[in-house]
Design a protein around this motif. Structure first.
Motif, PDB file in Angstrom:
ATOM      1  N   THR A  28      -3.945  11.463  10.736  1.00  0.00           N
ATOM      2  CA  THR A  28      -4.333  12.126   8.779  1.00  0.00           C
ATOM      3  C   THR A  28      -2.619  12.103   8.655  1.00  0.00           C
ATOM      4  OG1 THR A  28      -4.559  13.577   9.514  1.00  0.00           O
ATOM      5  CG2 THR A  28      -6.283  12.183   9.232  1.00  0.00           C
ATOM      6  N   PHE A  29      -2.790  11.542   7.224  1.00  0.00           N
ATOM      7  CA  PHE A  29      -1.824  12.487   6.053  1.00  0.00           C
ATOM      8  C   PHE A  29      -1.867  13.697   6.215  1.00  0.00           C
ATOM      9  CE2 PHE A  29      -0.713   7.691   4.920  1.00  0.00           C
ATOM     10  CZ  PHE A  29      -0.021   7.716   5.388  1.00  0.00           C
ATOM     11  N   GLN A  30      -0.926  14.458   6.553  1.00  0.00           N
ATOM     12  CA  GLN A  30      -0.988  15.842   5.876  1.00  0.00           C
ATOM     13  C   GLN A  30      -1.718  16.229   4.973  1.00  0.00           C
ATOM     14  OE1 GLN A  30       0.230  17.889   8.216  1.00  0.00           O
ATOM     15  NE2 GLN A  30      -0.414  19.957   7.633  1.00  0.00           N
ATOM     16  N   GLY A  31      -2.669  17.095   4.708  1.00  0.00           N
ATOM     17  CA  GLY A  31      -3.612  17.382   3.984  1.00  0.00           C
ATOM     18  C   GLY A  31      -4.671  16.545   2.621  1.00  0.00           C
ATOM     19  N   GLU A  32      -4.572  15.101   3.439  1.00  0.00           N
ATOM     20  CA  GLU A  32      -5.478  14.076   3.547  1.00  0.00           C
ATOM     21  C   GLU A  32      -6.117  13.257   4.578  1.00  0.00           C
ATOM     22  OE1 GLU A  32      -3.650  10.592   1.602  1.00  0.00           O
ATOM     23  OE2 GLU A  32      -1.583  12.321   0.910  1.00  0.00           O
ATOM     24  N   ALA A  33      -8.034  13.490   3.791  1.00  0.00           N
ATOM     25  CA  ALA A  33      -8.545  12.964   5.133  1.00  0.00           C
ATOM     26  C   ALA A  33      -8.954  11.644   5.340  1.00  0.00           C
ATOM     27  CB  ALA A  33      -9.866  13.740   4.860  1.00  0.00           C
ATOM     28  N   GLY A  34      -8.099  10.525   4.669  1.00  0.00           N
ATOM     29  CA  GLY A  34      -8.515   8.992   4.223  1.00  0.00           C
ATOM     30  C   GLY A  34      -7.733   8.526   5.690  1.00  0.00           C
ATOM     31  N   ASP A  35      -8.254   7.219   6.189  1.00  0.00           N
ATOM     32  CA  ASP A  35      -7.078   6.675   6.883  1.00  0.00           C
ATOM     33  C   ASP A  35      -5.966   6.470   7.131  1.00  0.00           C
ATOM     34  OD1 ASP A  35      -9.837   7.621   8.665  1.00  0.00           O
ATOM     35  OD2 ASP A  35     -10.727   4.569   7.426  1.00  0.00           O
ATOM     36  N   LEU A  36      -5.756   5.772   8.053  1.00  0.00           N
ATOM     37  CA  LEU A  36      -3.990   5.541   7.700  1.00  0.00           C
ATOM     38  C   LEU A  36      -4.013   4.301   7.870  1.00  0.00           C
ATOM     39  CD1 LEU A  36      -2.323   8.050  10.394  1.00  0.00           C
ATOM     40  CD2 LEU A  36      -2.324   8.197   8.031  1.00  0.00           C
ATOM     41  N   PRO A  37      -3.280   3.316   7.187  1.00  0.00           N
ATOM     42  CA  PRO A  37      -3.197   2.364   7.997  1.00  0.00           C
ATOM     43  C   PRO A  37      -2.907   1.802   9.697  1.00  0.00           C
ATOM     44  CG  PRO A  37      -1.877   2.178   5.992  1.00  0.00           C
ATOM     45  CD  PRO A  37      -1.909   3.983   6.200  1.00  0.00           C
TER      46      PRO A  37
END
Length: 149
Positions: A59-68
Motif C-alpha cells: 500500500t501507499f504509506q498511510g493509505e488503505a487503497g489499492d495500488l495500480p
C-alpha cells in the motif's frame, strides 16, 4: 507534489508513464523509485511467510487503497530480491513476518522477525547488493510461492 492528494486516475497515469519492467532487480528498483518520486509517495510492503508460501500486501504509506496493478506487480517482483539483500536464506525461513518501507528519499527499511523471536532485523537495506542479483528462473514448485494478500 508532496502533500497533495492525487486522484486515482492521476496516480494511474503517472504509474503508466513509468516503465516498470526492469530485467534485473537493480533496474526494476530504480524504475520503482523513480515512479514513487513522481507520485510523491512512499510504499509499505507487508510480508508473512508460512509453510505454504509468502503473503504480500503493498500500500501507499498511510493509505488503505489499492495500488495500480503495474506498480503492485513490480513491488511483488522486487520483494524477494530486497529481502535477499539482508537475509540471504529468507526463502528457507518459516513463520517470518515484517515489512519493507520504500521511501522516495531515504532508501528501503526492513523491519522483520521470526515467530520464535530468535532474530530481528531493523535496518536500511544495502541496495548496492541488488547490482549482483538476477531474478530467479521459475522453479518447479519447490520454493515458497509469493502470494498477493
Amino acid at each position: 507534489m508532496t502533500g497533495q492528494t492525487l486522484k486515482p486516475t492521476a496516480v494511474a497515469e503517472i504509474v503508466d508513464a513509468h516503465a516498470l519492467d526492469g530485467d534485473t532487480p537493480q533496474t526494476l528498483f530504480t524504475q520503482i523509485h523513480a515512479c514513487l518520486t513522481a507520485l510523491g509517495r512512499d510504499v509499505l510492503i507487508n510480508f508473512d511467510t508460512g509453510y505454504h508460501g509468502v503473503g504480500i500486501r503493498a500500500t501507499f504509506q498511510g493509505e488503505a487503497g489499492d495500488l495500480p496493478r503495474p506498480l503492485f506487480d513490480a513491488l511483488y517482483k522486487i520483494t524477494s530480491p530486497l529481502l535477499g539483500c539482508e537475509i540471504e536464506d529468507w526463502h528457507d525461513q518459516k513463520q517470518t513476518c515484517g515489512r519493507l518501507m520504500i521511501g522516495r528519499s531515504d532508501g528501503v527499511f526492513l523491519d522483520c522477525e521470526d515467530i520464535d523471536g530468535d532474530w530481528d532485523y531493523q535496518r536500511y537495506i544495502d541496495l548496492e547488493t541488488l547490482a549482483d542479483m538476477k531474478f530467479p528462473e521459475p522453479k518447479d514448485g519447490s520454493e515458497p510461492l509469493l502470494v498477493p494478500e
